[in-house]
Motif scaffolding. Structure first.
Motif, mmCIF file in Angstrom:
data_model
loop_
_atom_site.group_PDB
_atom_site.id
_atom_site.type_symbol
_atom_site.label_atom_id
_atom_site.label_comp_id
_atom_site.label_asym_id
_atom_site.label_seq_id
_atom_site.Cartn_x
_atom_site.Cartn_y
_atom_site.Cartn_z
ATOM 1 N N VAL A 6 0.836 -1.206 0.000
ATOM 2 C CA VAL A 6 0.000 0.000 0.000
ATOM 3 C C VAL A 6 0.869 1.252 0.000
ATOM 4 C CG1 VAL A 6 -1.599 1.363 1.416
ATOM 5 C CG2 VAL A 6 -2.031 -1.067 1.019
ATOM 6 N N LEU A 7 1.914 1.273 0.812
ATOM 7 C CA LEU A 7 2.809 2.423 0.880
ATOM 8 C C LEU A 7 3.493 2.664 -0.464
ATOM 9 C CD1 LEU A 7 4.394 4.646 2.314
ATOM 10 C CD2 LEU A 7 5.970 2.883 3.150
ATOM 11 N N LEU A 8 4.029 1.611 -1.057
ATOM 12 C CA LEU A 8 4.704 1.762 -2.349
ATOM 13 C C LEU A 8 3.723 2.189 -3.432
ATOM 14 C CD1 LEU A 8 7.068 -1.354 -2.270
ATOM 15 C CD2 LEU A 8 7.631 1.027 -1.763
ATOM 16 N N LEU A 9 2.511 1.652 -3.368
ATOM 17 C CA LEU A 9 1.490 2.016 -4.354
ATOM 18 C C LEU A 9 1.098 3.484 -4.197
ATOM 19 C CD1 LEU A 9 -0.279 0.964 -6.632
ATOM 20 C CD2 LEU A 9 -1.968 0.266 -4.921
ATOM 21 N N ALA A 10 0.964 3.945 -2.957
ATOM 22 C CA ALA A 10 0.613 5.349 -2.705
ATOM 23 C C ALA A 10 1.669 6.282 -3.288
ATOM 24 C CB ALA A 10 0.469 5.586 -1.206
ATOM 25 N N LEU A 11 2.936 5.967 -3.067
ATOM 26 C CA LEU A 11 4.008 6.800 -3.604
ATOM 27 C C LEU A 11 4.062 6.713 -5.126
ATOM 28 C CD1 LEU A 11 6.724 6.001 -0.931
ATOM 29 C CD2 LEU A 11 5.580 8.194 -1.277
ATOM 30 N N GLY A 12 3.728 5.537 -5.665
ATOM 31 C CA GLY A 12 3.679 5.385 -7.122
ATOM 32 C C GLY A 12 2.564 6.212 -7.731
ATOM 33 N N ILE A 13 1.400 6.214 -7.090
ATOM 34 C CA ILE A 13 0.280 7.034 -7.566
ATOM 35 C C ILE A 13 0.646 8.507 -7.510
ATOM 36 C CG2 ILE A 13 -2.089 7.747 -7.045
ATOM 37 C CD1 ILE A 13 -2.585 4.887 -6.032
ATOM 38 N N ASP A 14 1.294 8.905 -6.423
ATOM 39 C CA ASP A 14 1.704 10.300 -6.269
ATOM 40 C C ASP A 14 2.685 10.694 -7.364
ATOM 41 O OD1 ASP A 14 1.907 12.816 -4.582
ATOM 42 O OD2 ASP A 14 3.999 12.171 -4.586
ATOM 43 N N ALA A 15 3.664 9.825 -7.641
ATOM 44 C CA ALA A 15 4.676 10.135 -8.646
ATOM 45 C C ALA A 15 4.079 10.186 -10.052
ATOM 46 C CB ALA A 15 5.800 9.095 -8.591
ATOM 47 N N PRO A 59 -6.356 -16.725 -9.456
ATOM 48 C CA PRO A 59 -6.657 -15.557 -10.302
ATOM 49 C C PRO A 59 -7.602 -14.569 -9.625
ATOM 50 C CG PRO A 59 -6.806 -17.591 -11.566
ATOM 51 C CD PRO A 59 -6.708 -17.981 -10.130
ATOM 52 N N ASP A 60 -8.669 -15.088 -8.988
ATOM 53 C CA ASP A 60 -9.609 -14.216 -8.293
ATOM 54 C C ASP A 60 -8.941 -13.514 -7.117
ATOM 55 O OD1 ASP A 60 -11.501 -15.095 -10.073
ATOM 56 O OD2 ASP A 60 -12.321 -16.615 -8.714
ATOM 57 N N ARG A 61 -8.089 -14.237 -6.430
ATOM 58 C CA ARG A 61 -7.409 -13.684 -5.269
ATOM 59 C C ARG A 61 -6.493 -12.534 -5.676
ATOM 60 N NH1 ARG A 61 -5.386 -18.256 -3.186
ATOM 61 N NH2 ARG A 61 -3.321 -18.054 -4.106
ATOM 62 N N ALA A 62 -5.768 -12.705 -6.752
ATOM 63 C CA ALA A 62 -4.833 -11.682 -7.198
ATOM 64 C C ALA A 62 -5.556 -10.409 -7.617
ATOM 65 C CB ALA A 62 -3.977 -12.211 -8.351
ATOM 66 N N ALA A 63 -6.640 -10.555 -8.381
ATOM 67 C CA ALA A 63 -7.372 -9.386 -8.860
ATOM 68 C C ALA A 63 -7.997 -8.615 -7.699
ATOM 69 C CB ALA A 63 -8.449 -9.821 -9.858
ATOM 70 N N ALA A 64 -8.597 -9.347 -6.767
ATOM 71 C CA ALA A 64 -9.231 -8.684 -5.628
ATOM 72 C C ALA A 64 -8.192 -8.014 -4.728
ATOM 73 C CB ALA A 64 -10.042 -9.698 -4.828
ATOM 74 N N PHE A 65 -7.052 -8.668 -4.581
ATOM 75 C CA PHE A 65 -5.985 -8.087 -3.764
ATOM 76 C C PHE A 65 -5.533 -6.753 -4.346
ATOM 77 C CE2 PHE A 65 -1.469 -7.352 -3.054
ATOM 78 C CZ PHE A 65 -1.381 -7.428 -1.673
ATOM 79 N N VAL A 66 -5.357 -6.717 -5.652
ATOM 80 C CA VAL A 66 -4.914 -5.487 -6.311
ATOM 81 C C VAL A 66 -5.946 -4.380 -6.129
ATOM 82 C CG1 VAL A 66 -4.418 -4.415 -8.536
ATOM 83 C CG2 VAL A 66 -3.426 -6.641 -7.975
ATOM 84 N N LEU A 67 -7.228 -4.713 -6.247
ATOM 85 C CA LEU A 67 -8.280 -3.714 -6.090
ATOM 86 C C LEU A 67 -8.314 -3.153 -4.669
ATOM 87 C CD1 LEU A 67 -11.208 -5.296 -8.138
ATOM 88 C CD2 LEU A 67 -9.862 -3.276 -8.728
ATOM 89 N N LEU A 68 -8.210 -4.027 -3.680
ATOM 90 C CA LEU A 68 -8.212 -3.570 -2.286
ATOM 91 C C LEU A 68 -6.980 -2.724 -1.979
ATOM 92 C CD1 LEU A 68 -9.413 -6.851 -0.516
ATOM 93 C CD2 LEU A 68 -10.691 -4.716 -0.736
ATOM 94 N N ALA A 69 -5.839 -3.178 -2.448
ATOM 95 C CA ALA A 69 -4.610 -2.421 -2.222
ATOM 96 C C ALA A 69 -4.664 -1.073 -2.930
ATOM 97 C CB ALA A 69 -3.403 -3.224 -2.697
ATOM 98 N N ALA A 70 -5.266 -1.042 -4.126
ATOM 99 C CA ALA A 70 -5.375 0.210 -4.872
ATOM 100 C C ALA A 70 -6.247 1.210 -4.125
ATOM 101 C CB ALA A 70 -5.949 -0.060 -6.265
#
Length: 322
Positions: free
Chosen positions: A6-15, A88-99
């Motif tokens: 989540v932290l890395l994703l937040a900084l990636g979104i910011d950048a 596959p379902d687990r990966a997609a849902a994980f990405v959505l929640l983390a996003a």
């Protein structure tokens, strides 16, 4: 681990994208609430102004913290349920929640805008002194009309150092300790201080907000100074402590003094304080150097944050193990 991602994703979104539009920005909503409350509290006598200001602050903190906790609790609960799902379902849902969590955390910090705005002041100064003063007025609350070119540059560098704490280090610090609610509550408290924490007509209505921000920023401000010292490959701690004590704020002096010592320049607010008085006036190259030191400090912060999250998670797991 989810918090690290989540932290890395937040900084990636910011950048990549910077700030979201105002109508979608949670901090803008905080500001609207604070503005509405402020229009009432600022008109009252000292005692009721202080009481109502403190009450409005606590109400805002409660709502902000509960909303952030609700999102985080939902995400962790869903993440726990996903373990039993097909890959596959687990990966997609994980990405959505983390996003979702990453976007919300990004809204609590702002590194790209801070970095770019300081650079924009320097670019404007290259055009004319008036353009530099005008651009600086977007970044600071002080009167810029009479500032010299060197003072404009110094003010921009000061703002970079001070807001490195307020907009990056402190939100991440509280996220590491308390997750999304920690970052959200800090952002609300810092926004309240920015809007209410002044003397004059706000003396009593904003006193609680100002003191609360002082408390919540105390450790992060000193951490910011340490990170800048590391970025500069060491600073004299005695000099840093002495210079930091010169500012009226118990916290802002630390990152500003660290930046002044790292650059070897003098930074100050006319008639209020001067940091590293023996330093030279800030030159155009110092703006780029300040951005470089701040960027290195952010990279070091992310590294330490990841290590801290892993240590906390391991400690939590050990504590809960039979």
């Amino acid at each position: 681990m989810l918090p690290v991602f989540v932290l890395l994703l937040a900084l990636g979104i910011d950048a990549r994208w910077g700030e979201p539009r105002a109508r979608f920005h949670p901090v803008v909503a905080m500001g609207r609430y604070l503005a509405a409350c402020g229009r009432v509290t600022v008109r009252l006598r000292p005692a009721p102004a202080f009481a109502l200001g403190a009450l409005a602050w606590w109400l805002g903190v409660l709502v902000t913290g509960l909303l952030a906790w609700g999102v985080q609790a939902f995400a962790f609960r869903q993440f726990g349920l996903l373990i039993a799902q097909p890959a596959p379902d687990r990966a997609a849902a994980f990405v959505l929640l983390a996003a979702l969590m990453g976007w919300l955390l990004k809204c609590m910090l702002s590194w790209r805008m801070l970095h770019d705005e300081v650079g924009a002041v320097e670019l404007a100064l290259q055009q004319s002194l008036e353009a530099g003063r005008e651009r600086l007025s977007w970044l600071v609350s002080r009167n810029t009309a009479l500032l010299s070119a060197s003072e404009v540059r110094e003010s921009a560098i000061e703002s970079l150092a001070e807001n490195l704490n307020d907009s990056v280090v402190a939100p991440i610090f509280w996220f590491v300790l308390f997750g999304l609610p920690g970052a959200a509550i800090y952002r609300f408290a810092n926004t309240a201080d920015a809007m209410w924490g002044y003397r004059g007509q706000w003396e009593w209505a904003g006193k609680w907000a100002a003191r609360a921000d002082d408390v919540l920023s105390w450790l992060p401000a000193r951490l910011t100074a340490v990170l800048l010292a590391l970025a500069a490959r060491g600073l004299p701690l005695g000099a840093l402590r002495w210079e930091a004590s010169k500012t009226p704020s118990p916290n802002s002096g630390w990152p500003m003094a660290a930046m002044a010592l790292a650059l070897g320049v003098s930074l100050g607010k006319p008639g209020v304080y001067t940091l590293n008085a023996a330093g030279r006036p800030a030159a155009p190259v110092d703006t780029a150097s300040a951005q470089k030191y701040a960027s290195k400090a952010v990279l070091a912060l992310v590294l330490f944050a990841k290590i801290a999250i892993i240590i906390i998670a391991i400690s939590y797991y050990i504590a809960l193990s039979p």
